[in-house]
Design an enzyme around this catalytic site. Structure first.
Site, PDB file in Angstrom:
ATOM      1  N   ASP A  32       1.034  -1.236  -0.350  1.00  0.00           N
ATOM      2  CA  ASP A  32      -0.275   0.135  -0.264  1.00  0.00           C
ATOM      3  C   ASP A  32       0.364   1.107  -0.099  1.00  0.00           C
ATOM      4  OD1 ASP A  32      -2.376  -1.769   0.617  1.00  0.00           O
ATOM      5  OD2 ASP A  32      -1.718  -1.845   2.367  1.00  0.00           O
ATOM      6  N   GLU A 197     -11.719  -2.557  -3.038  1.00  0.00           N
ATOM      7  CA  GLU A 197     -11.026  -1.076  -1.515  1.00  0.00           C
ATOM      8  C   GLU A 197      -9.865  -0.534  -2.295  1.00  0.00           C
ATOM      9  OE1 GLU A 197      -9.618  -4.403   0.853  1.00  0.00           O
ATOM     10  OE2 GLU A 197      -7.901  -5.246  -0.725  1.00  0.00           O
TER      11      GLU A 197
END
Length: 326
Positions: A32, A197
């Site tokens: 991420d 997401e």
């Protein structure tokens, strides 16, 4: 096998060849990632899940990248399980300070929160934790993880969410940690527990549109097996006239539509040695002047259950849709 299916597979294979490999080397373990450039120091900073938001620096996008420490080595002040295992940072520059939003949670839990920290330089040891911005419980339709901040003409907007009811967005005012509109806010994408997401809203200077990038599918973690072929992470996108949506894919589907395959236009799938790319952020690189996508991926030829690595590529929006280019 039907002729149409063969043609579709051949077209997919041909399109996969067109995706360039990351411009950096695959030696930096991240998940991420989010990136920003400090012009006074002449270096890039990448923030990553793990190590209480790990910090990496380099003088060029191609690297070499060096781990220099943690953003919050003493953990987050948010009193939830996971406050010493922080997730999904998102960095921006707001009101004269570098600002990182981060998630506090545990795997598969909806008891989550998004916090924020600020720094004058992004260097380790300079961060002030401002604590919680929003939180969620199992009674909510959303999960308060995967934050993304955009400062657009209507003010600061915080996007968030994963699985459950999808990705949402709320306003912040007057400060970076002050909720200005009621939760859950505006529904941007996903829902019905789809694996949607990592929402990231971005407006390139070359286009009138705002783009919502998101990750769809399963992202294998360390020690986990790989999902069935085609079920792995990839980066999808929709676009809209405003930073609050609605966002539509190239086929005209609203990203909140529950479809199979999912609503969203493919930006970056698995290709060559790049497997399950996602967890993306998008950034206008001030050095090259080019739109840049930063993400994690797993080398296809690596052992199953291994870590994910930093990937960086440029984006071309000249067609009206983002295309990964060299």
């Amino acid at each position: 096998m039907k002729f149409s299916t063969v043609c579709s597979l051949l077209a997919l294979a041909a399109s996969a060849v067109a995706y360039p490999n990351p411009l950096n080397t695959d030696t930096v373990v991240v998940r991420d990632p989010s990136i920003w450039y400090n012009s006074a120091l002449g270096k890039y900073f990448v923030f990553s899940t793990d190590n209480n938001i790990g910090i990496f620096t380099a003088t060029t996008l191609a690297g070499p990248w060096t781990s220099v420490g943690s953003m919050l080595p003493e953990c987050s002040e948010i009193d939830l399980a996971g406050n010493c295992d922080l997730w999904a940072p998102n960095v921006n520059y707001i009101d004269g300070l570098y600002t990182v939003y981060y998630a506090v949670s545990t795997g598969g839990s909806q008891t989550s929160a998004i916090g924020v920290a600020t720094s004058p330089s992004m260097e380790p040891g300079t961060w002030t934790d401002l604590g919680e911005v929003i939180s969620s419980t199992p009674a909510d339709v959303f999960n308060a993880i995967d934050p993304n901040i955009i400062d657009d003409p209507v003010g600061l907007q915080l996007a968030f969410g994963s699985y459950w009811g999808g990705i949402y967005q709320v306003g912040l005012w007057p400060g970076v940690n002050n909720l200005a509109s009621p939760l859950p806010g505006t529904h941007l994408a996903g829902g019905n527990s789809q694996p949607t997401e990592g929402g990231f809203v971005y407006k390139p200077t070359s286009q009138p549109y705002y783009y919502l990038f998101f990750s769809y599918g399963i992202s294998p973690t360390v020690g986990a097996s790989r999902p069935a072929a085609g079920a792995e992470y990839r980066v999808l996108v929709g676009r809209g006239a405003a930073g609050q949506g609605p966002f539509y894919d190239a086929n005209g589907n609203d990203l909140t539509d529950i479809l199979s395959p999912p609503a969203g236009t493919v930006v970056l799938p698995s290709h060559d040695n790049v497997y399950a790319p996602g967890g993306q952020s998008v950034y206008l690189d001030p050095v090259s002047g080019r739109d840049t996508i930063v993400y994690h991926y797993i080398p296809l030829n690596a052992a199953v259950g291994g870590p994910a690595y930093l990937g960086i590529n440029y984006l071309d929006f000249s067609s009206g849709w983002p295309v990964v280019v060299s």
